[in-house]
Design an enzyme around this catalytic site. Structure first.
Site, PDB file in Angstrom:
ATOM      1  N   SER A 128      49.518  91.475 109.394  1.00  0.00           N
ATOM      2  CA  SER A 128      50.076  91.477 108.221  1.00  0.00           C
ATOM      3  C   SER A 128      50.087  90.029 107.343  1.00  0.00           C
ATOM      4  O   SER A 128      50.082  89.006 108.086  1.00  0.00           O
ATOM      5  CB  SER A 128      51.377  92.046 108.088  1.00  0.00           C
ATOM      6  N   LYS A 182      51.805  98.826 112.359  1.00  0.00           N
ATOM      7  CA  LYS A 182      51.457  98.046 111.123  1.00  0.00           C
ATOM      8  C   LYS A 182      51.187  99.227 109.886  1.00  0.00           C
ATOM      9  O   LYS A 182      51.831  98.784 108.767  1.00  0.00           O
ATOM     10  CB  LYS A 182      49.919  97.537 111.218  1.00  0.00           C
ATOM     11  N   HIS A 185      54.698  99.736 108.850  1.00  0.00           N
ATOM     12  CA  HIS A 185      55.456  98.490 108.024  1.00  0.00           C
ATOM     13  C   HIS A 185      54.883  98.456 106.638  1.00  0.00           C
ATOM     14  O   HIS A 185      55.652  98.322 105.799  1.00  0.00           O
ATOM     15  CB  HIS A 185      54.778  97.257 108.855  1.00  0.00           C
ATOM     16  N   ASN A 186      53.188  98.937 106.378  1.00  0.00           N
ATOM     17  CA  ASN A 186      53.022  98.945 105.000  1.00  0.00           C
ATOM     18  C   ASN A 186      53.842 100.023 104.239  1.00  0.00           C
ATOM     19  O   ASN A 186      54.117  99.816 103.085  1.00  0.00           O
ATOM     20  CB  ASN A 186      51.459  99.226 105.061  1.00  0.00           C
ATOM     21  N   GLU A 189      56.850  98.787 103.208  1.00  0.00           N
ATOM     22  CA  GLU A 189      56.529  97.771 102.096  1.00  0.00           C
ATOM     23  C   GLU A 189      56.503  98.405 100.698  1.00  0.00           C
ATOM     24  O   GLU A 189      57.036  98.166  99.777  1.00  0.00           O
ATOM     25  CB  GLU A 189      55.294  96.964 102.439  1.00  0.00           C
TER      26      GLU A 189
HETATM   27  P1  NBP Z   1      36.559  93.435 103.846  1.00  0.00           P
HETATM   28  O1  NBP Z   1      37.438  94.717 104.172  1.00  0.00           O
HETATM   29  O2  NBP Z   1      36.043  93.120 102.627  1.00  0.00           O
HETATM   30  O3  NBP Z   1      35.071  93.484 104.698  1.00  0.00           O
HETATM   31  C1  NBP Z   1      34.087  92.686 104.616  1.00  0.00           C
HETATM   32  C2  NBP Z   1      33.484  92.224 105.945  1.00  0.00           C
HETATM   33  O4  NBP Z   1      33.003  93.491 106.728  1.00  0.00           O
HETATM   34  C3  NBP Z   1      32.367  91.299 105.610  1.00  0.00           C
HETATM   35  O5  NBP Z   1      32.359  90.269 106.795  1.00  0.00           O
HETATM   36  C4  NBP Z   1      31.088  92.326 105.900  1.00  0.00           C
HETATM   37  O6  NBP Z   1      30.057  91.812 106.249  1.00  0.00           O
HETATM   38  C5  NBP Z   1      31.702  93.328 107.190  1.00  0.00           C
HETATM   39  N1  NBP Z   1      31.065  94.652 107.313  1.00  0.00           N
HETATM   40  C6  NBP Z   1      30.943  95.655 106.354  1.00  0.00           C
HETATM   41 BR1  NBP Z   1      31.492  95.784 104.944  1.00  0.00          BR
HETATM   42  N2  NBP Z   1      29.997  96.590 106.910  1.00  0.00           N
HETATM   43  C7  NBP Z   1      29.553  96.127 108.061  1.00  0.00           C
HETATM   44  C8  NBP Z   1      28.978  96.401 109.034  1.00  0.00           C
HETATM   45  N3  NBP Z   1      28.372  97.699 108.985  1.00  0.00           N
HETATM   46  N4  NBP Z   1      28.591  96.125 110.049  1.00  0.00           N
HETATM   47  C9  NBP Z   1      29.131  94.489 110.247  1.00  0.00           C
HETATM   48  N5  NBP Z   1      29.798  94.206 109.295  1.00  0.00           N
HETATM   49  C10 NBP Z   1      30.171  94.828 108.273  1.00  0.00           C
HETATM   50  O7  NBP Z   1      36.933  92.049 104.492  1.00  0.00           O
HETATM   51  P2  NBP Z   1      38.502  91.532 104.413  1.00  0.00           P
HETATM   52  O8  NBP Z   1      39.051  91.550 103.064  1.00  0.00           O
HETATM   53  O9  NBP Z   1      38.324  90.085 104.960  1.00  0.00           O
HETATM   54  O10 NBP Z   1      39.433  92.344 105.631  1.00  0.00           O
HETATM   55  C11 NBP Z   1      39.009  92.546 106.928  1.00  0.00           C
HETATM   56  C12 NBP Z   1      39.933  93.398 107.562  1.00  0.00           C
HETATM   57  O11 NBP Z   1      41.161  93.027 107.336  1.00  0.00           O
HETATM   58  C13 NBP Z   1      39.960  94.951 106.682  1.00  0.00           C
HETATM   59  O12 NBP Z   1      39.943  95.750 107.613  1.00  0.00           O
HETATM   60  C14 NBP Z   1      41.109  95.055 105.875  1.00  0.00           C
HETATM   61  O13 NBP Z   1      41.597  96.010 105.574  1.00  0.00           O
HETATM   62  C15 NBP Z   1      42.069  94.095 106.856  1.00  0.00           C
HETATM   63  N6  NBP Z   1      43.090  93.237 106.252  1.00  0.00           N
HETATM   64  C16 NBP Z   1      42.879  92.700 104.893  1.00  0.00           C
HETATM   65  C17 NBP Z   1      43.847  92.147 104.273  1.00  0.00           C
HETATM   66  C18 NBP Z   1      43.739  91.263 102.940  1.00  0.00           C
HETATM   67  O14 NBP Z   1      44.740  90.985 102.302  1.00  0.00           O
HETATM   68  N7  NBP Z   1      42.368  91.225 102.526  1.00  0.00           N
HETATM   69  C19 NBP Z   1      45.320  92.238 104.796  1.00  0.00           C
HETATM   70  C20 NBP Z   1      45.560  92.656 105.967  1.00  0.00           C
HETATM   71  C21 NBP Z   1      44.191  93.354 106.824  1.00  0.00           C
HETATM   72  P3  NBP Z   1      29.027  91.315 105.139  1.00  0.00           P
HETATM   73  O15 NBP Z   1      29.421  89.684 104.878  1.00  0.00           O
HETATM   74  O16 NBP Z   1      27.748  91.203 106.016  1.00  0.00           O
HETATM   75  O17 NBP Z   1      28.900  92.255 104.011  1.00  0.00           O
END
Ligand code: NBP
Length: 472
Positions: A128, A182, A185-186, A189
């Site tokens: 988180s 988690k 938690h959300n 939130e």
């Molecule tokens: P995203 O959720 O936007 O995912 C993008 C990533 O997933 C890129 O690295 C992309 O690779 C990869 N990907 C996808 Br899409 N399909 C794929 C596949 N078939 N095989 C391999 N890689 C693949 O990224 P994020 O916002 O950094 O979030 C990552 C995780 O963390 C998510 O589960 C999200 O829910 C969680 N999360 C996010 C936040 C936040 O604030 N953003 C907070 C807490 C948790 P590519 O670059 O090759 O397209």
């Protein structure tokens, strides 16, 4: 040369988590489906620590010390399965896959059980705090086996947020426990944000204050028992002026809230477990109502109350209503964790969950220390409401809480969060609930039977005949 840990999936979250690890002196192997992200990470931040970039899955896995620690930070859902399918054949018994994405705990349970058969630990981990948290110290909620926590815990604790020197990371419990916690938690939130939004609405349209004045009220609240990240940023948002129009920022934002789904999961799961989480449910529904533009448009001409009654909604009363309703929302969320823990045999330490939410995450707050203390005093307490501190707080809030809910109703200001919190509270305290009548109705139309207050057994009344009572 091998790395202590690896991160695959280098979008905002993965990249920042990898940097956080490197900044703490842990060598980190990095990999992404499209190599451009890997390259840009190393180009931009390579100086922050030891990164071992890998273009292929094979090289990535080969660059990890054994047993391997492999963190997946990709989009939740199918991408997570795709990545697991790609890496699992390359791993050996004892290796660990950490899924740090926002996975549904049911998926985590499925993945954990499939990988366990290969001897690989699957560690569904709630992370988180968004991208800032990932970089500077998130709240971390790892599930999975105790054995995997022994190998991963020190690393994760190292990069987590710290409050009073205590890491905001603790082993939650087996298989899906981390992602379940988690999720709740959300959900909490959502409820917290909704209660704050209702407080704002009451101060604005009940007490007639301007956004800048309300920002001051929130700033004052943030020096007291409500001190929290959410109250702090609420004051910031309310104090902000739109540069283009000179109007309060909050007045130029479209009033349709969005959601990504973890709040909805929390409510769906609560329904399955039979746990009343009205505060979270109303928060999810409030966002949903806000988004129904056509429905709202159609309802614009509906009659409301005849105004005129002076808005007696003073900030002090709203502060008390907010604190009391917040206690209820958290009590409901913790009840859901307790129920999930019992259902799946996780043995979750509720006080430890309050402890690891004190920093790094969106709901970080002074209040969580109180929850931790409540569970320390009585780990088996059936509800936070009966903890002496919270009982005193809701006792002290009684008149204000009721006045705020009544004022909202009288003025036609929607306050579903405050209302449901109070209704839940009154339901719990009631000596008798009208559920007795519900049981009577069910027996009348469906012969569903009922139990009596004065004798053991299950009964049915012959409603269509002479209304004698029979045992069933
Ligand atoms: P995203 O959720 O936007 O995912 C993008 C990533 O997933 C890129 O690295 C992309 O690779 C990869 N990907 C996808 Br899409 N399909 C794929 C596949 N078939 N095989 C391999 N890689 C693949 O990224 P994020 O916002 O950094 O979030 C990552 C995780 O963390 C998510 O589960 C999200 O829910 C969680 N999360 C996010 C936040 C936040 O604030 N953003 C907070 C807490 C948790 P590519 O670059 O090759 O397209």
């Amino acid at each position: 040369e091998t790395a202590r840990i690896g991160v695959t999936g280098l979008a905002v979250m993965g990249r920042n988590l990898a940097r956080n690890l490197a900044r703490h002196g842990h060598s980190v192997a990095v990999h992404n489906r499209s190599p451009a992200r890997t390259k840009s990470l190393v180009d931009e931040f390579g100086h922050e620590g030891t990164f071992l970039p890998a273009e292929t899955a094979e090289r990535f896995v080969a660059s990890l010390e054994r047993p391997r620690r492999l963190v997946i930070m990709v989009k939740a859902g199918d991408p997570t399965d795709a990545v697991i399918d790609e890496f699992a054949p390359l791993l050996e018994p004892g290796d660990m896959i950490v899924d740090g994405g926002n996975a549904n705990f049911a998926d985590t349970r499925r993945r954990e059980s499939a990988l366990r058969e290969r001897g690989v630990h699957f560690v569904g981990t709630g992370i988180s705090g968004g991208e800032e948290g990932a970089l500077h110290g998130p709240s971390i909620m790892p599930g999975g086996s105790a054995e995997s926590y022994a190998a991963l815990g020190p690393l994760l604790e190292d990069i987590s947020a710290k409050v009073d020197g205590t890491p905001c990371c603790a082993h939650v419990g087996p298989d899906g426990a981390g992602h379940f916690v988690k999720m709740v938690h959300n959900g909490i939130e959502y409820a917290d944000m909704q209660l704050i939004a209702e407080s704002y609405d009451l101060l604005r349209h009940g007490a007639g204050l301007e956004p800048a004045e309300i920002a001051e009220v929130f700033r004052t609240w943030n020096t007291g028992r409500l001190e929290s990240y959410l109250i702090e940023i609420t004051a910031e948002v309310l104090a902000h002026t739109d540069a283009a129009t000179g109007r309060p920022f909050v007045d130029v934002v479209l009033d349709q809230a969005e959601q990504k789904g973890t709040g909805r999961w929390t409510v769906q799961t609560a329904l399955d477990l039979g746990v009343p989480v009205g505060g979270i449910a109303e928060a999810v529904f409030a966002r949903s109502v806000s988004g129904h533009a056509a429905l709202r448009e159609a309802a614009q001409g509906l009659p409301g109350p005849s105004r005129g009654a002076a808005a007696s909604t003073l900030p002090d009363a709203v502060e008390k209503a907010l604190y009391a309703s917040k206690i209820v929302a958290y009590a409901q969320g913790f009840h859901e964790i307790q129920a999930g823990s019992a259902e799946y045999g996780w043995n979750v330490d509720l006080g430890a969950m309050a402890t690891i939410w004190r920093g790094g995450c969106i709901i970080r707050a002074r209040f969580l220390d109180r929850i931790r203390a409540a569970y320390e005093a009585d780990p088996r307490t059936p509800t936070l409401l009966t903890d002496p501190h919270f009982t005193e707080a809701v006792g002290d809030a009684q008149d204000a809480w009721r006045e705020v809910v009544a004022t909202a109703a009288k003025l036609g200001i929607p306050a579903p969060g405050f209302s449901t919190a109070l209704a839940y509270y009154d339901s719990l305290r009631a000596k008798r609930l009208p559920a007795a009548l519900t049981q009577g109705q069910r027996d009348y139309f469906g012969a569903h039977t009922y139990r009596r207050v004065d004798r053991e057994g299950t009964y049915h009344t012959l409603w269509g005949a002479d209304r004698t009572e029979i045992t069933s």
